[in-house]
Structures are given as structure tokens and as C-alpha cells.
Design a protein around this motif. Structure first.
Motif, PDB file in Angstrom:
ATOM      1  N   HIS A 274       0.842  -1.206   0.000  1.00  0.00           N
ATOM      2  CA  HIS A 274       0.000   0.000   0.000  1.00  0.00           C
ATOM      3  C   HIS A 274       0.874   1.252   0.000  1.00  0.00           C
ATOM      4  N   ASN A 275       2.000   1.201   0.748  1.00  0.00           N
ATOM      5  CA  ASN A 275       2.880   2.364   0.782  1.00  0.00           C
ATOM      6  C   ASN A 275       3.638   2.557  -0.519  1.00  0.00           C
ATOM      7  N   LEU A 276       3.822   1.469  -1.254  1.00  0.00           N
ATOM      8  CA  LEU A 276       4.420   1.571  -2.580  1.00  0.00           C
ATOM      9  C   LEU A 276       3.504   2.440  -3.456  1.00  0.00           C
ATOM     10  N   PHE A 277       2.189   2.177  -3.375  1.00  0.00           N
ATOM     11  CA  PHE A 277       1.227   2.970  -4.150  1.00  0.00           C
ATOM     12  C   PHE A 277       1.220   4.427  -3.679  1.00  0.00           C
ATOM     13  N   ASN A 278       1.271   4.615  -2.355  1.00  0.00           N
ATOM     14  CA  ASN A 278       1.300   5.984  -1.822  1.00  0.00           C
ATOM     15  C   ASN A 278       2.522   6.729  -2.355  1.00  0.00           C
ATOM     16  N   SER A 279       3.676   6.036  -2.370  1.00  0.00           N
ATOM     17  CA  SER A 279       4.915   6.655  -2.842  1.00  0.00           C
ATOM     18  C   SER A 279       4.847   6.976  -4.335  1.00  0.00           C
ATOM     19  N   MET A 280       4.229   6.074  -5.114  1.00  0.00           N
ATOM     20  CA  MET A 280       4.092   6.322  -6.554  1.00  0.00           C
ATOM     21  C   MET A 280       3.213   7.553  -6.808  1.00  0.00           C
ATOM     22  N   ALA A 281       2.069   7.591  -6.141  1.00  0.00           N
ATOM     23  CA  ALA A 281       1.150   8.723  -6.343  1.00  0.00           C
ATOM     24  C   ALA A 281       1.832  10.036  -5.971  1.00  0.00           C
ATOM     25  N   ALA A 282       2.592  10.011  -4.872  1.00  0.00           N
ATOM     26  CA  ALA A 282       3.291  11.223  -4.426  1.00  0.00           C
ATOM     27  C   ALA A 282       4.392  11.607  -5.409  1.00  0.00           C
ATOM     28  N   GLY A 283       5.122  10.598  -5.892  1.00  0.00           N
ATOM     29  CA  GLY A 283       6.205  10.853  -6.848  1.00  0.00           C
ATOM     30  C   GLY A 283       5.689  11.449  -8.149  1.00  0.00           C
ATOM     31  N   ILE A 284       4.561  10.925  -8.655  1.00  0.00           N
ATOM     32  CA  ILE A 284       3.971  11.470  -9.889  1.00  0.00           C
ATOM     33  C   ILE A 284       3.535  12.926  -9.658  1.00  0.00           C
ATOM     34  N   SER A 285       2.900  13.192  -8.520  1.00  0.00           N
ATOM     35  CA  SER A 285       2.434  14.552  -8.212  1.00  0.00           C
ATOM     36  C   SER A 285       3.600  15.536  -8.218  1.00  0.00           C
ATOM     37  N   ALA A 286       4.704  15.135  -7.569  1.00  0.00           N
ATOM     38  CA  ALA A 286       5.873  16.009  -7.489  1.00  0.00           C
ATOM     39  C   ALA A 286       6.505  16.191  -8.867  1.00  0.00           C
ATOM     40  N   ASN A 287       6.538  15.113  -9.635  1.00  0.00           N
ATOM     41  CA  ASN A 287       7.072  15.139 -10.993  1.00  0.00           C
ATOM     42  C   ASN A 287       6.281  16.142 -11.848  1.00  0.00           C
ATOM     43  N   LEU A 288       4.953  16.113 -11.709  1.00  0.00           N
ATOM     44  CA  LEU A 288       4.087  17.026 -12.463  1.00  0.00           C
ATOM     45  C   LEU A 288       4.310  18.485 -12.057  1.00  0.00           C
ATOM     46  N   ALA A 289       4.691  18.672 -10.791  1.00  0.00           N
ATOM     47  CA  ALA A 289       4.915  20.043 -10.310  1.00  0.00           C
ATOM     48  C   ALA A 289       6.303  20.555 -10.698  1.00  0.00           C
ATOM     49  N   GLY A 290       7.047  19.721 -11.440  1.00  0.00           N
ATOM     50  CA  GLY A 290       8.348  20.168 -11.921  1.00  0.00           C
ATOM     51  C   GLY A 290       9.468  20.061 -10.908  1.00  0.00           C
ATOM     52  N   ILE A 291       9.253  19.267  -9.852  1.00  0.00           N
ATOM     53  CA  ILE A 291      10.308  19.094  -8.836  1.00  0.00           C
ATOM     54  C   ILE A 291      11.381  18.145  -9.390  1.00  0.00           C
ATOM     55  N   ARG A 292      12.631  18.476  -9.123  1.00  0.00           N
ATOM     56  CA  ARG A 292      13.748  17.694  -9.663  1.00  0.00           C
ATOM     57  C   ARG A 292      13.722  16.257  -9.165  1.00  0.00           C
ATOM     58  N   LYS A 293      14.077  15.327 -10.052  1.00  0.00           N
ATOM     59  CA  LYS A 293      14.003  13.905  -9.694  1.00  0.00           C
ATOM     60  C   LYS A 293      14.911  13.575  -8.512  1.00  0.00           C
ATOM     61  N   GLU A 294      16.074  14.239  -8.397  1.00  0.00           N
ATOM     62  CA  GLU A 294      16.975  13.983  -7.253  1.00  0.00           C
ATOM     63  C   GLU A 294      16.260  14.306  -5.940  1.00  0.00           C
ATOM     64  N   CYS A 295      15.517  15.410  -5.980  1.00  0.00           N
ATOM     65  CA  CYS A 295      14.789  15.846  -4.778  1.00  0.00           C
ATOM     66  C   CYS A 295      13.657  14.872  -4.443  1.00  0.00           C
ATOM     67  N   ILE A 296      12.955  14.388  -5.472  1.00  0.00           N
ATOM     68  CA  ILE A 296      11.848  13.430  -5.242  1.00  0.00           C
ATOM     69  C   ILE A 296      12.402  12.135  -4.641  1.00  0.00           C
ATOM     70  N   ARG A 297      13.501  11.642  -5.223  1.00  0.00           N
ATOM     71  CA  ARG A 297      14.129  10.416  -4.706  1.00  0.00           C
ATOM     72  C   ARG A 297      14.499  10.558  -3.232  1.00  0.00           C
ATOM     73  N   GLU A 298      15.151  11.673  -2.945  1.00  0.00           N
ATOM     74  CA  GLU A 298      15.625  11.899  -1.574  1.00  0.00           C
ATOM     75  C   GLU A 298      14.448  11.982  -0.590  1.00  0.00           C
ATOM     76  N   ALA A 299      13.402  12.706  -0.994  1.00  0.00           N
ATOM     77  CA  ALA A 299      12.245  12.890  -0.106  1.00  0.00           C
ATOM     78  C   ALA A 299      11.474  11.587   0.104  1.00  0.00           C
ATOM     79  N   LEU A 300      11.358  10.769  -0.953  1.00  0.00           N
ATOM     80  CA  LEU A 300      10.676   9.472  -0.806  1.00  0.00           C
ATOM     81  C   LEU A 300      11.496   8.530   0.081  1.00  0.00           C
ATOM     82  N   GLY A 301      12.790   8.837   0.219  1.00  0.00           N
ATOM     83  CA  GLY A 301      13.674   7.984   1.012  1.00  0.00           C
ATOM     84  C   GLY A 301      13.811   8.387   2.464  1.00  0.00           C
ATOM     85  N   ASP A 302      13.431   9.645   2.800  1.00  0.00           N
ATOM     86  CA  ASP A 302      13.649  10.052   4.209  1.00  0.00           C
ATOM     87  C   ASP A 302      12.362  10.484   4.917  1.00  0.00           C
TER      88      ASP A 302
END
Length: 444
Positions: A274-302
Motif C-alpha cells: 500500500h505504501n508503494l502505491f502511496n509513494s508512486m502517487a506522491a512521486g507522480i504529483s511532485a514530478n508534475l509540479a516540476g520538482i527535480r528527480k533527485e529531490c523526489i528520490r531523496e524525499a521518498l527515502g527520508d
């Protein structure tokens, strides 16, 4: 004459709506059938807003030009029926707040996972240095923030009750996690009414907007074609699928659009499907907002996780105690049990919302070594689970529940509070239930 706005309910959302209405120059009045918390009274008094508690005075309410209703008040409450009969518009606090801000709205709904996903998106946006507010079911009300701050983005958790009274509100990014039976007591026990409420999140979307959803949810798939959806689709899925904006392949989470990037699944801070899905949905949202992939990776990790959601409390004599008090429906408990790696003593029960326990029957048989029924009315639990032949205990307080679990669980096992039910029979809220659990466990 200033337009008269009456707000029913003076909790977080009602008090916030009142602050914004007053700021916008409306003749503002607040009425609550219960007692109003002192912090909200102070908020109203400081701004000279008239209020009443413990009653609804008809002549002060029925003369409203528009009514803002707190999500907790059912649509068939007597005062609501009177307002409807005379044609007074009734809206939600989110609808009202949306009129007074041009911020981009990232809105999340679903039967499960919405708080975690909302918190996770907010965490990524904050980490990326965006000027962002957190609102809806968590944090301060949207209306209060619109009145007092000036954010560029809002990340908003929306319940079906909030969506019920939203009409012109517009989500730039709408996220629908899943749809499983919940709150059917508020929807005439008709699943379709609840489904329709959830899909209101995409009303008013334009071609510029995005709709993120779980591609493998049978109800979402069945309903998608019914709504004239204008936004772009961004489905996420467990396996690689045509058009998926995120999926898993060989232990990597792959994000495909708008910017493609991957991250190792084990780098995700949150575990479980379930958290995998939560992380995917959050990652797509951030990606759409133009947030850098390095930042998305780091935030999903901490990310640190959400309180009362699969929260590890401590280990006592080799037994792990886990607080999942936020599991107020059966599907949430299903996710919790599915993520358990050890044999488990499950504490469940409370105010039943028309629950069907068949959904967790197999997992209970597979994972549970004992059941503790915690509620004023446990007959339904006995009837359903007793035939499984597991040890059970009946309790009416958290201390008794934890004591019973302590006696039942052996070293190497876990105790999971994942109640499937609302908390109002024995506790003030699911937070109160979770806090009491943690206090009792730490006192063992």
C-alpha cells in the motif's frame, strides 16, 4: 447590506471558514450543536465573530444567504433539511476557501492511504523549497490558511464528506488512491453514492490538469468512462502496464512521465504494497509540479511516516507493538495485516460503520494467533470471528486490551491495534485511541 454567511460546526474547518468569511467582509455567524473548544472560541472572539454553542437558533441560521457546513454533519440533519427546503445554498469549507486563492491545488482522496500520500506530497514539496500549505483533513483548515497566509500550492486531503458539498472547486492535480466500501451509513448504504462522491474530485478539471489514480482498482476502472474527464491521465500500477506513469519492475520503481526516472524500491522510506502505491502517487504529483528527480528520490527515502498509521511503538519482551489506530475501516486493516511479517495478536472493534469482515477473513486465519475485541458492542465480531477457533478476549478499555494482548502474545510475535472501526464508542477520536494504546504499551 453584507451577504450573511452562517457556518454550522465550529471545529477546525468551521472556525477557519468563519475567519475567512469575516476577512472577506461577510456578516458571519457560527453555530455548533456541541460545545466549542476554547481555542476556536478565542479565534472567533479575537475577530469579533458571533457564535453560539449547544444549540442551533433557527432565526439566526435560516436567514443566511449561504451556509458552510462542517463535513461531520450528515446531509439529513434537521437544520440541513430545513435549509435545503428553502433553497439556501450549502457548501463545504474547502469550496468556500477555493474562491479566494489562485494557488495550485493538489487534492488527494481515496478510501485508504490518503493521509500518508498527502503528507508525503507535502514533504516532497517542502523539501523542494516550494511555498506550500497542508490542509483538508490534516493540518490547519484551508480557509484559515487562505485568510492568513499566501501559499503558491496547497496539498489537500479530501474525505468524501468534504467532496459532497464541493461544486466549483478545481483541483489542478487530483489523486484517487482507491475505492472500497466505507461510510456507507452516510450514503444510504448505497456503494454508488459513495463512489460518486469520490469522483467529484475531478469535476471542473480542464485540459491543463492531471488525474492520478490506481490503475488496478476495479471500481475506478469501471467508473472512469462515466465522467467527462478533461485532465491528463497518470495511472500507477504494481506491474508495467501500457500508459502507466509509475510501476515496479525488478525491484525498481519506474516513473515514466512527465520526466522519466527510477529509484530502488528498497530506498523508499515506507514499506508494504500500500505504501508503494502511496509513494508512486506522491512521486507522480511532485514530478508534475516540476520538482527535480533527485529531490523526489531523496524525499521518498527520508519520509518519517504518519502517526497512528502502522506506527511502531516499542518492543516489550520480544513482542513488537504496532499502532494502526487510523485503520477506521476494514480495508485499512487488510493492508496492515498484509504487511505483517510475524504472527500477530490483533486488537479490533469500535463503532461499526456497516463493516463486512469477509475481506480480512483469510488474512486473519493466516496471520493471527489471537483476537481482542475492544468495543461496547462486540456481538458482530464474535459472530464472525469466533468460528475461526482463535483465542479471544472482550475488553472495554485500552488498558485491558493491552494487558490481554501482553498475556496472549509470545516472543517473536507482534501486537497490532488496527480496529476496522470508528473510535467514538470508547474514545474521543482515532488519535485519542492511538495515544492511549501507546501510553499503555510504554507502561508495560
Amino acid at each position: 447590506m453584507a451577504k450573511r454567511i452562517v457556518i454550522l460546526g465550529a471545529g477546525e474547518s468551521g472556525a477557519g471558514a468563519a475567519v475567512l468569511a469575516k476577512k472577506q467582509g461577510f456578516d458571519t455567524f457560527v453555530s455548533d450543536m456541541s460545545m466549542i473548544k476554547s481555542k476556536y472560541k478565542d479565534m472567533l472572539n479575537e475577530r469579533g465573530i458571533a457564535w453560539e454553542e449547544g444549540k442551533h437558533t433557527e432565526e439566526l441560521i435560516l436567514n443566511a444567504d449561504e451556509v458552510i457546513k462542517s463535513p461531520g454533519i450528515p446531509n439529513d440533519a434537521p437544520m440541513i433539511l430545513k435549509l435545503k427546503a428553502q433553497g439556501t445554498p450549502i457548501i463545504s469549507e474547502i469550496e468556500f476557501a477555493g474562491r479566494y486563492t489562485n494557488a495550485k491545488m493538489i487534492c488527494i482522496t481515496g478510501s485508504n492511504g490518503k493521509t500518508t500520500t498527502t503528507s508525503l506530497i507535502y514533504h516532497i514539496f517542502k523539501k523542494a523549497g516550494l511555498n506550500v500549505g497542508l490542509a483538508g483533513n490534516i493540518g490547519q483548515s484551508l480557509a484559515f490558511q487562505v485568510a492568513e497566509y499566501n501559499y503558491d500550492y496547497y496539498v489537500i486531503e479530501l474525505s468524501s464528506f468534504q467532496l459532497d458539498n464541493m461544486y466549483k472547486f478545481h483541483a489542478n492535480i487530483a489523486v484517487l488512491m482507491n475505492i472500497t466500501p466505507d461510510h456507507l451509513d452516510r450514503y444510504d448504504h448505497k456503494m454508488q453514492n459513495y463512489v460518486d462522491a469520490k469522483f467529484r474530485i475531478i469535476q471542473n478539471q480542464t485540459d491543463e490538469d492531471a488525474f492520478i489514480f490506481w490503475n488496478d482498482d476495479p471500481i475506478i476502472q469501471r467508473e472512469l468512462h462515466k465522467y467527462g474527464i478533461h485532465g491528463h491521465y497518470y495511472p500507477f500500477a504494481e506491474q508495467k502496464e501500457e500508459g502507466a506513469a509509475a510501476y515496479v519492475e525488478k525491484d525498481k520503481v519506474c516513473f515514466t512521465k512527465p520526466i522519466a526516472f527510477n529509484m530502488e524500491q528498497e530506498e523508499l522510506a515506507l514499506t508494504g504494497t500500500h505504501n508503494l502505491f502511496n509513494s508512486m502517487a506522491a512521486g507522480i504529483s511532485a514530478n508534475l509540479a516540476g520538482i527535480r528527480k533527485e529531490c523526489i528520490r531523496e524525499a521518498l527515502g527520508d519520509f518519517k511516516g504518519v502517526e497512528h498509521r502502522l506506527e511502531k511503538v516499542c518492543r516489550v519482551k520480544g513482542v513488537d507493538y504496532i499502532n494502526d489506530s487510523k485503520a477506521t475501516n476494514v480495508n485499512s486493516c487488510w493492508y496492515a495485516l498484509q504487511s505483517m511479517k510475524t504472527k500477530t495478536v490483533l486488537i479490533l472493534g469500535g463503532k461499526d460503520k456497516g463493516n463486512d469482515y469477509n475481506e480480512i477473513a483469510d488474512l486473519v486465519k493466516e496471520k493471527c494467533v489471537g483476537l481482542i475485541y475492544m468495543g461496547l458492542h462486540n456481538e458482530k465480531l464474535h459472530e464472525f470471528f469466533d468460528p475461526f477457533g482463535l483465542p479471544t478476549a472482550d475488553v472495554q478499555s485500552m488498558k485491558d486490551a493491552v494487558d490481554a494482548a501482553y498475556r496472549m502474545a509470545k516472543k517473536g510475535e507482534s501486537v497490532l491495534l488496527s480496529p476496522c472501526c470508528a473510535s467514538f464508542d470508547l474514545f474521543k477520536s482515532y488519535e485519542d485511541r492511538g495515544e492511549q494504546f501507546k501510553d499503555c504499551v510504554r507502561a508495560l
